[in-house]
Design a protein around this motif. Structure first.
Motif, PDB file in Angstrom:
ATOM      1  N   ALA A 122     -34.005-120.904  89.110  1.00 35.53           N
ATOM      2  CA  ALA A 122     -33.137-121.113  88.089  1.00 35.53           C
ATOM      3  C   ALA A 122     -32.892-120.054  87.010  1.00 35.53           C
ATOM      4  O   ALA A 122     -33.760-119.085  87.043  1.00 35.53           O
ATOM      5  CB  ALA A 122     -33.880-122.238  87.212  1.00 35.53           C
ATOM      6  N   GLY A 123     -31.698-119.841  86.526  1.00 35.14           N
ATOM      7  CA  GLY A 123     -31.580-118.884  85.664  1.00 35.14           C
ATOM      8  C   GLY A 123     -30.237-118.438  85.776  1.00 35.14           C
ATOM      9  O   GLY A 123     -29.268-118.923  86.583  1.00 35.14           O
ATOM     10  N   ASP A 124     -29.914-117.334  84.898  1.00 38.75           N
ATOM     11  CA  ASP A 124     -28.500-116.683  84.988  1.00 38.75           C
ATOM     12  C   ASP A 124     -28.102-116.007  86.120  1.00 38.75           C
ATOM     13  O   ASP A 124     -28.903-115.016  86.431  1.00 38.75           O
ATOM     14  CB  ASP A 124     -28.183-116.041  83.808  1.00 38.75           C
ATOM     15  CG  ASP A 124     -26.935-115.214  83.783  1.00 38.75           C
ATOM     16  OD1 ASP A 124     -26.033-115.749  84.415  1.00 38.75           O
ATOM     17  OD2 ASP A 124     -26.686-114.455  82.523  1.00 38.75           O
ATOM     18  N   THR A 125     -27.248-116.336  87.074  1.00 41.10           N
ATOM     19  CA  THR A 125     -27.065-115.333  88.176  1.00 41.10           C
ATOM     20  C   THR A 125     -26.263-114.168  87.958  1.00 41.10           C
ATOM     21  O   THR A 125     -26.037-113.450  88.877  1.00 41.10           O
ATOM     22  CB  THR A 125     -26.205-116.359  89.083  1.00 41.10           C
ATOM     23  OG1 THR A 125     -24.840-116.816  88.601  1.00 41.10           O
ATOM     24  CG2 THR A 125     -27.066-117.502  89.474  1.00 41.10           C
ATOM     25  N   THR A 146     -25.981-126.465  88.935  1.00 43.89           N
ATOM     26  CA  THR A 146     -25.571-125.341  88.203  1.00 43.89           C
ATOM     27  C   THR A 146     -24.768-125.982  86.774  1.00 43.89           C
ATOM     28  O   THR A 146     -24.494-126.978  86.645  1.00 43.89           O
ATOM     29  CB  THR A 146     -24.616-124.297  88.905  1.00 43.89           C
ATOM     30  OG1 THR A 146     -23.256-125.028  89.133  1.00 43.89           O
ATOM     31  CG2 THR A 146     -25.146-123.750  89.974  1.00 43.89           C
ATOM     32  N   ARG A 147     -24.230-124.899  85.627  1.00 49.37           N
ATOM     33  CA  ARG A 147     -23.546-124.965  84.589  1.00 49.37           C
ATOM     34  C   ARG A 147     -23.231-123.725  84.268  1.00 49.37           C
ATOM     35  O   ARG A 147     -23.558-122.524  84.792  1.00 49.37           O
ATOM     36  CB  ARG A 147     -24.543-125.700  83.828  1.00 49.37           C
ATOM     37  CG  ARG A 147     -25.795-124.675  83.101  1.00 49.37           C
ATOM     38  CD  ARG A 147     -26.447-125.620  82.064  1.00 49.37           C
ATOM     39  NE  ARG A 147     -27.737-124.935  81.529  1.00 49.37           N
ATOM     40  CZ  ARG A 147     -27.692-123.859  80.653  1.00 49.37           C
ATOM     41  NH1 ARG A 147     -26.741-123.410  80.142  1.00 49.37           N
ATOM     42  NH2 ARG A 147     -28.907-123.346  80.461  1.00 49.37           N
ATOM     43  N   GLN A 194     -22.261-121.031  81.629  1.00 42.58           N
ATOM     44  CA  GLN A 194     -22.693-120.642  80.377  1.00 42.58           C
ATOM     45  C   GLN A 194     -22.248-119.212  80.258  1.00 42.58           C
ATOM     46  O   GLN A 194     -22.450-118.218  80.886  1.00 42.58           O
ATOM     47  CB  GLN A 194     -24.343-120.403  80.067  1.00 42.58           C
ATOM     48  CG  GLN A 194     -24.762-120.137  78.715  1.00 42.58           C
ATOM     49  CD  GLN A 194     -26.295-120.360  78.633  1.00 42.58           C
ATOM     50  OE1 GLN A 194     -26.854-120.674  79.567  1.00 42.58           O
ATOM     51  NE2 GLN A 194     -26.834-119.674  77.752  1.00 42.58           N
ATOM     52  N   LYS A 251     -20.423-117.361  82.871  1.00 44.36           N
ATOM     53  CA  LYS A 251     -21.237-117.051  84.267  1.00 44.36           C
ATOM     54  C   LYS A 251     -21.806-118.205  84.760  1.00 44.36           C
ATOM     55  O   LYS A 251     -22.198-119.162  83.956  1.00 44.36           O
ATOM     56  CB  LYS A 251     -22.319-116.218  83.860  1.00 44.36           C
ATOM     57  CG  LYS A 251     -21.850-114.800  83.476  1.00 44.36           C
ATOM     58  CD  LYS A 251     -21.135-113.909  84.241  1.00 44.36           C
ATOM     59  CE  LYS A 251     -20.453-112.659  83.599  1.00 44.36           C
ATOM     60  NZ  LYS A 251     -21.595-111.729  82.979  1.00 44.36           N
ATOM     61  N   THR A 264     -24.716-120.544  85.817  1.00 42.86           N
ATOM     62  CA  THR A 264     -26.560-120.476  85.809  1.00 42.86           C
ATOM     63  C   THR A 264     -27.044-121.653  86.683  1.00 42.86           C
ATOM     64  O   THR A 264     -26.509-122.777  86.420  1.00 42.86           O
ATOM     65  CB  THR A 264     -26.663-120.833  84.282  1.00 42.86           C
ATOM     66  OG1 THR A 264     -26.303-119.839  83.200  1.00 42.86           O
ATOM     67  CG2 THR A 264     -28.158-121.047  83.849  1.00 42.86           C
ATOM     68  N   THR A 305     -29.533-124.476  87.266  1.00 42.77           N
ATOM     69  CA  THR A 305     -30.489-125.003  86.390  1.00 42.77           C
ATOM     70  C   THR A 305     -31.821-125.421  87.013  1.00 42.77           C
ATOM     71  O   THR A 305     -32.849-125.857  86.103  1.00 42.77           O
ATOM     72  CB  THR A 305     -29.867-126.253  85.847  1.00 42.77           C
ATOM     73  OG1 THR A 305     -29.349-127.151  87.126  1.00 42.77           O
ATOM     74  CG2 THR A 305     -28.536-125.994  85.162  1.00 42.77           C
TER      75      THR A 305
END
Length: 313
Positions: free
Chosen positions: A126-129, A147-148, A150, A153, A155, A157
């Protein structure tokens, strides 16, 4: 008419290389030929750094090593079949099986390529790719990675497993794994042959399967212990089991034969009583014995009551 013979001058670096190899063959008891075909150069540096106190690794031309081996008195005919392709030569005073075991335990990893299978669980954390939102969104969606978007970019979840050990790694996710620095494939240096104290050991024989050996040793121990107990081998550990088994067998035999001693009396009477009740139960429907045959619970109940009374007293 005079003939001139043109002599081919051997480059000095080759002479020095052969000399160095001869010195190493004289200095070390073990030399292992390892294949470098397809092996990443940076991973070889990692092995050198990890085991520099245990072994020396030198990359050299096959012909130069063959020349050095001949001049060192080694029967090259036994190893020349392994002198093909690009090789590294490992020099050490350790046993070759020990070297093989050390190298197998040192896990080297590389980035996945299309068609690779995972050697460990592959997880997209999980986190910003750092990957811009766009066509890659469909790849994440196909692999059911939540994902979402943000700041433009992608991210992730939730930590998501995309391949289990032994499963093919989805080719679509390979660029993402490289972007995130995830290396799910192990790299292993393939040992082709070892030369140790004039003994040639093929590479496939150097691989130690410790779990199999443990199982075999355990099975051998069980069989040896069973045999020792059977023949009453005079060892303290075995005799403890042998005496216990002999005592149980003696009590069972005494109970069956009716042989009474202070030790066997309880077993004899219990066996006789059980047989009497069994016989009475078998003929109770045909002959009136004038007795009530107790059930198993009834025969044990008085004993429990006696124990209670003893406790009260």
């Amino acid at each position: 008419m005079s003939l001139t013979v043109k002599q081919h001058k051997i480059p000095q670096w080759k002479i020095e290389e052969v000399k160095e190899l001869k010195e190493k063959l004289k200095q070390y008891k073990t030399v292992i030929i390892a294949s470098l075909d397809g092996f990443p150069t940076d991973k070889l540096h990692e092995i050198r750094k990890k085991f520099r106190d245990v072994m020396e690794i030198k990359v050299s031309k096959n012909r130069l090593f063959e020349r050095a081996a001949k001049e060192s008195g080694i029967d090259v005919s036994k190893i020349e079949q392994y002198l093909t392709g690009t090789n590294a030569f490992i020099f050490s005073n350790k046993n070759p099986f020990e070297i093989s075991l050390m190298l197998s335990k040192f896990k080297l990893k590389r980035y996945a390529l299309p068609g690779d299978k995972a050697d460990e669980e592959v997880v997209i954390p999980a986190g910003d790719t750092g990957i811009p939102a766009g066509p890659m969104m469909s790849v994440f969606g196909k692999l059911k990675i939540p994902t979402r978007v943000q700041d433009g970019k992608i991210t992730v979840t939730k930590d998501t497993v995309v391949a289990e050990p032994g499963q093919p790694i989805p080719p679509e996710i390979v660029p993402v794994l490289q972007k995130l620095g995830i290396m799910p494939v192990y790299v292993k240096l393939r040992l082709k042959v070892a030369y140790h104290d004039n003994l040639i050991i093929p590479g496939e024989q150097l691989e130690l399967k410790l779990d199999d050996y443990k199982s075999q040793i355990l099975e051998s121990y069980k069989n040896a212990l069973a045999l020792g107990v059977e023949i009453a081998y005079p060892e303290p550990e075995i005799l403890k089991i042998t005496l216990g088994k002999a005592y149980r067998n003696a009590m069972a035999l005494a109970g069956e034969s009716g042989y009474i001693t202070p030790e066997s009396a309880q077993a004899v009477f219990s066996t006789a009583l059980a047989k009497a009740y069994a016989l009475a139960g078998a003929i109770s429907g045909k002959v009136d014995l004038g007795i009530q045959i107790p059930t198993a619970q009834q025969t044990t109940a008085p004993a429990k009551e006696e124990k209670k009374e003893e406790k009260k007293e």
